[in-house]
Design a protein around this motif. Structure first.
Motif, PDB file in Angstrom:
ATOM      1  N   LEU A  59       0.714  -1.448   0.352  1.00 32.11           N
ATOM      2  CA  LEU A  59       0.504   0.169  -0.571  1.00 32.11           C
ATOM      3  C   LEU A  59       0.953   1.182  -0.034  1.00 32.11           C
ATOM      4  O   LEU A  59       2.139   1.845   0.582  1.00 32.11           O
ATOM      5  N   ASP A  60       0.139   2.181  -0.881  1.00 29.87           N
ATOM      6  CA  ASP A  60       1.090   3.326  -0.434  1.00 29.87           C
ATOM      7  C   ASP A  60       0.758   4.135   0.506  1.00 29.87           C
ATOM      8  O   ASP A  60      -0.389   3.227   1.290  1.00 29.87           O
ATOM      9  N   ALA A  61       0.900   5.711   1.409  1.00 31.19           N
ATOM     10  CA  ALA A  61       0.822   6.207   2.450  1.00 31.19           C
ATOM     11  C   ALA A  61      -1.269   6.342   2.647  1.00 31.19           C
ATOM     12  O   ALA A  61      -1.196   6.443   3.857  1.00 31.19           O
ATOM     13  N   ASP A  62      -0.765   6.876   1.444  1.00 31.72           N
ATOM     14  CA  ASP A  62      -2.738   7.123   1.744  1.00 31.72           C
ATOM     15  C   ASP A  62      -3.511   6.320   1.861  1.00 31.72           C
ATOM     16  O   ASP A  62      -4.314   6.225   2.849  1.00 31.72           O
ATOM     17  N   ALA A  63      -3.864   4.741   1.018  1.00 31.73           N
ATOM     18  CA  ALA A  63      -4.811   3.732   1.064  1.00 31.73           C
ATOM     19  C   ALA A  63      -3.771   3.357   2.125  1.00 31.73           C
ATOM     20  O   ALA A  63      -4.848   2.629   3.552  1.00 31.73           O
ATOM     21  N   GLY A  64      -2.389   3.302   3.312  1.00 35.79           N
ATOM     22  CA  GLY A  64      -2.192   3.202   4.342  1.00 35.79           C
ATOM     23  C   GLY A  64      -2.973   3.338   5.631  1.00 35.79           C
ATOM     24  O   GLY A  64      -3.534   3.295   6.662  1.00 35.79           O
ATOM     25  N   ALA A  65      -3.024   5.033   5.564  1.00 32.11           N
ATOM     26  CA  ALA A  65      -3.779   5.646   6.347  1.00 32.11           C
ATOM     27  C   ALA A  65      -5.627   5.586   6.152  1.00 32.11           C
ATOM     28  O   ALA A  65      -5.983   5.279   7.544  1.00 32.11           O
ATOM     29  N   ALA A  66      -5.986   5.415   5.362  1.00 34.50           N
ATOM     30  CA  ALA A  66      -7.355   4.629   5.339  1.00 34.50           C
ATOM     31  C   ALA A  66      -7.168   3.740   5.652  1.00 34.50           C
ATOM     32  O   ALA A  66      -8.658   3.646   6.141  1.00 34.50           O
ATOM     33  N   LEU A  67      -6.271   2.253   5.768  1.00 33.97           N
ATOM     34  CA  LEU A  67      -7.041   1.374   6.087  1.00 33.97           C
ATOM     35  C   LEU A  67      -6.984   1.475   7.293  1.00 33.97           C
ATOM     36  O   LEU A  67      -8.084   0.258   7.936  1.00 33.97           O
ATOM     37  N   ALA A  68      -5.885   1.911   8.148  1.00 36.27           N
ATOM     38  CA  ALA A  68      -5.784   1.910   9.243  1.00 36.27           C
ATOM     39  C   ALA A  68      -7.482   3.093   9.962  1.00 36.27           C
ATOM     40  O   ALA A  68      -7.822   2.471  11.017  1.00 36.27           O
ATOM     41  N   GLU A  69      -7.719   3.988   9.422  1.00 41.51           N
ATOM     42  CA  GLU A  69      -8.906   4.199   9.902  1.00 41.51           C
ATOM     43  C   GLU A  69     -10.284   3.410  10.022  1.00 41.51           C
ATOM     44  O   GLU A  69     -11.069   3.956  10.575  1.00 41.51           O
ATOM     45  N   SER A  70     -10.529   2.835   8.772  1.00 42.42           N
ATOM     46  CA  SER A  70     -11.294   1.516   8.202  1.00 42.42           C
ATOM     47  C   SER A  70     -11.273   0.392   9.722  1.00 42.42           C
ATOM     48  O   SER A  70     -12.208   0.671  10.475  1.00 42.42           O
ATOM     49  N   LEU A  71     -10.118   0.357  10.169  1.00 43.07           N
ATOM     50  CA  LEU A  71     -10.064  -1.029  10.582  1.00 43.07           C
ATOM     51  C   LEU A  71     -10.165  -0.463  12.661  1.00 43.07           C
ATOM     52  O   LEU A  71     -10.664  -1.693  13.064  1.00 43.07           O
ATOM     53  N   THR A  72     -10.479   1.131  12.537  1.00 42.83           N
ATOM     54  CA  THR A  72     -10.095   1.619  14.047  1.00 42.83           C
ATOM     55  C   THR A  72     -12.040   1.971  14.162  1.00 42.83           C
ATOM     56  O   THR A  72     -12.627   1.703  14.659  1.00 42.83           O
ATOM     57  N   VAL A  73     -12.979   1.906  12.474  1.00 39.71           N
ATOM     58  CA  VAL A  73     -14.051   1.843  12.545  1.00 39.71           C
ATOM     59  C   VAL A  73     -14.584   0.178  13.070  1.00 39.71           C
ATOM     60  O   VAL A  73     -15.748  -0.162  13.689  1.00 39.71           O
ATOM     61  N   LEU A  74     -14.200  -0.905  11.795  1.00 37.61           N
ATOM     62  CA  LEU A  74     -15.179  -1.720  11.786  1.00 37.61           C
ATOM     63  C   LEU A  74     -14.495  -3.027  13.204  1.00 37.61           C
ATOM     64  O   LEU A  74     -14.950  -3.971  13.102  1.00 37.61           O
ATOM     65  N   ILE A  75     -13.505  -2.860  13.757  1.00 35.62           N
ATOM     66  CA  ILE A  75     -12.741  -3.582  14.681  1.00 35.62           C
ATOM     67  C   ILE A  75     -13.515  -2.969  16.140  1.00 35.62           C
ATOM     68  O   ILE A  75     -12.630  -1.918  16.258  1.00 35.62           O
ATOM     69  N   ASP A  76     -14.269  -3.542  16.730  1.00 31.07           N
ATOM     70  CA  ASP A  76     -15.151  -2.966  17.783  1.00 31.07           C
ATOM     71  C   ASP A  76     -13.971  -2.367  19.248  1.00 31.07           C
ATOM     72  O   ASP A  76     -14.006  -0.908  19.667  1.00 31.07           O
ATOM     73  N   GLU A  77     -12.931  -3.034  19.230  1.00 30.93           N
ATOM     74  CA  GLU A  77     -11.874  -3.092  20.537  1.00 30.93           C
ATOM     75  C   GLU A  77     -10.919  -2.203  19.946  1.00 30.93           C
ATOM     76  O   GLU A  77     -10.513  -1.782  21.106  1.00 30.93           O
ATOM     77  N   LEU A  78     -10.881  -1.901  18.766  1.00 34.23           N
ATOM     78  CA  LEU A  78      -9.735  -1.506  18.164  1.00 34.23           C
ATOM     79  C   LEU A  78      -9.936   0.332  18.407  1.00 34.23           C
ATOM     80  O   LEU A  78     -10.544   1.259  17.655  1.00 34.23           O
ATOM     81  N   GLN A  79      -8.764   1.173  19.499  1.00 42.26           N
ATOM     82  CA  GLN A  79      -9.299   1.964  19.399  1.00 42.26           C
ATOM     83  C   GLN A  79      -7.544   3.381  18.334  1.00 42.26           C
ATOM     84  O   GLN A  79      -8.418   4.474  18.096  1.00 42.26           O
ATOM     85  N   TYR A  80      -7.581   2.560  18.181  1.00 47.92           N
ATOM     86  CA  TYR A  80      -5.688   2.624  17.076  1.00 47.92           C
ATOM     87  C   TYR A  80      -4.724   2.135  17.064  1.00 47.92           C
ATOM     88  O   TYR A  80      -5.011   1.130  17.435  1.00 47.92           O
ATOM     89  N   CYS A  81      -4.774   2.167  15.464  1.00 47.96           N
ATOM     90  CA  CYS A  81      -3.842   1.805  14.410  1.00 47.96           C
ATOM     91  C   CYS A  81      -2.709   2.563  13.838  1.00 47.96           C
ATOM     92  O   CYS A  81      -3.003   3.688  13.265  1.00 47.96           O
ATOM     93  N   GLU A  82      -1.726   2.047  13.346  1.00 47.95           N
ATOM     94  CA  GLU A  82      -0.624   2.907  13.099  1.00 47.95           C
ATOM     95  C   GLU A  82      -0.076   1.372  11.794  1.00 47.95           C
ATOM     96  O   GLU A  82       0.828   1.390  12.519  1.00 47.95           O
TER      97      GLU A  82
END
Length: 239
Positions: free
Chosen positions: A171-194
């Motif tokens: 993934l490029d930087a934009d896609a990586g940031a978008a995936l991280a944001e999506s994961l914090t929405v889709l995974i209930d316990e996850l509050q932050y990821c990088e």
């Protein structure tokens, strides 16, 4: 897909990650400790990393992030709407509520063992902080038992130099940031990821709270680099 059947298999009481001797040792250390904070250092993620089954299925079928990007974006918007209290059609709810663990080599593959640990922590009234590695990415999760009761937090550190999920998925930087944001929405316990940068995690404890700060290097292959950071504070749950 028999998600319920898989859940029953993973929850079998005889599936043990620790084994009787290690589990007994850990329970004894927790019971004997007079420390305000109980810090459990170990290699694998303990949080429920449950993702929409549709997303995981698309990733496996396409064997690439590019072929799944649109699905992830749709699921993320549906989950945001559901969290905001908007009315979704039954099929839309099914898409975000039918979830599966993405990695059965972590604690998600041993759910009864995890519940036994959480029960012990809850019974003793401990402030549990789990420090985890091995995934090469930065994670912060709010841990809850199967009834939804909070039991502590998990802090996962990025690798110092080892590539993480962004490199694995190309993934490029934009896609990586978008995936991280999506994961914090889709995974209930996850509050932050990088998922993109390499670095390390620093945790400082006081009587009332801990501060966790992730330090990230923009380029570990160069002598010329910049450092960024992300910080959270978590207050003790004990009196």
């Amino acid at each position: 897909m028999d998600a319920a059947g898989l859940g029953r298999v993973l929850a079998a009481p005889d599936r043990s990650l620790l084994g009787p001797a290690q589990r007994s040792w850990l329970n004894d250390r927790l019971a004997d400790s007079q420390a305000r904070w109980q810090v459990l250092g170990q290699q694998i993620l303990i949080a429920r990393m449950h993702m929409p089954a549709e997303m995981l299925g698309s990733l496996f079928r396409n064997r690439s992030y590019a072929g799944t990007q649109a699905v992830i974006a749709e699921l993320t918007e549906l989950k945001r709407a559901a969290l905001a209290g908007e009315a979704l059609a039954p099929e839309q709810l099914r898409r975000v509520e039918q979830v599966l663990p993405y990695n059965l080599d972590a604690w998600d593959g041993y759910t009864a063992e995890r519940e036994r640990l959480y029960e012990q922590v809850r019974k003793l009234g401990k402030s549990l902080v789990v420090l985890s590695g091995d995934t090469h990415n930065a994670w912060y999760s709010a841990l809850r038992d199967r009834s939804g009761t909070a039991v502590g937090i998990e802090l996962g550190t990025a690798g110092v130099t080892t590539p993480g999920l962004v490199s694995f998925l190309k993934l490029d930087a934009d896609a990586g940031a978008a995936l991280a944001e999506s994961l914090t929405v889709l995974i209930d316990e996850l509050q932050y990821c990088e998922l993109q940068h390499r670095g390390f995690l620093e945790v400082q404890f006081s009587h009332a709270a801990l501060t966790a700060e992730w330090h990230f290097i923009d380029d570990v292959t160069s002598r010329n680099y910049t450092v960024s950071s992300h910080q959270i504070e978590y207050r003790s749950t004990t009196g």
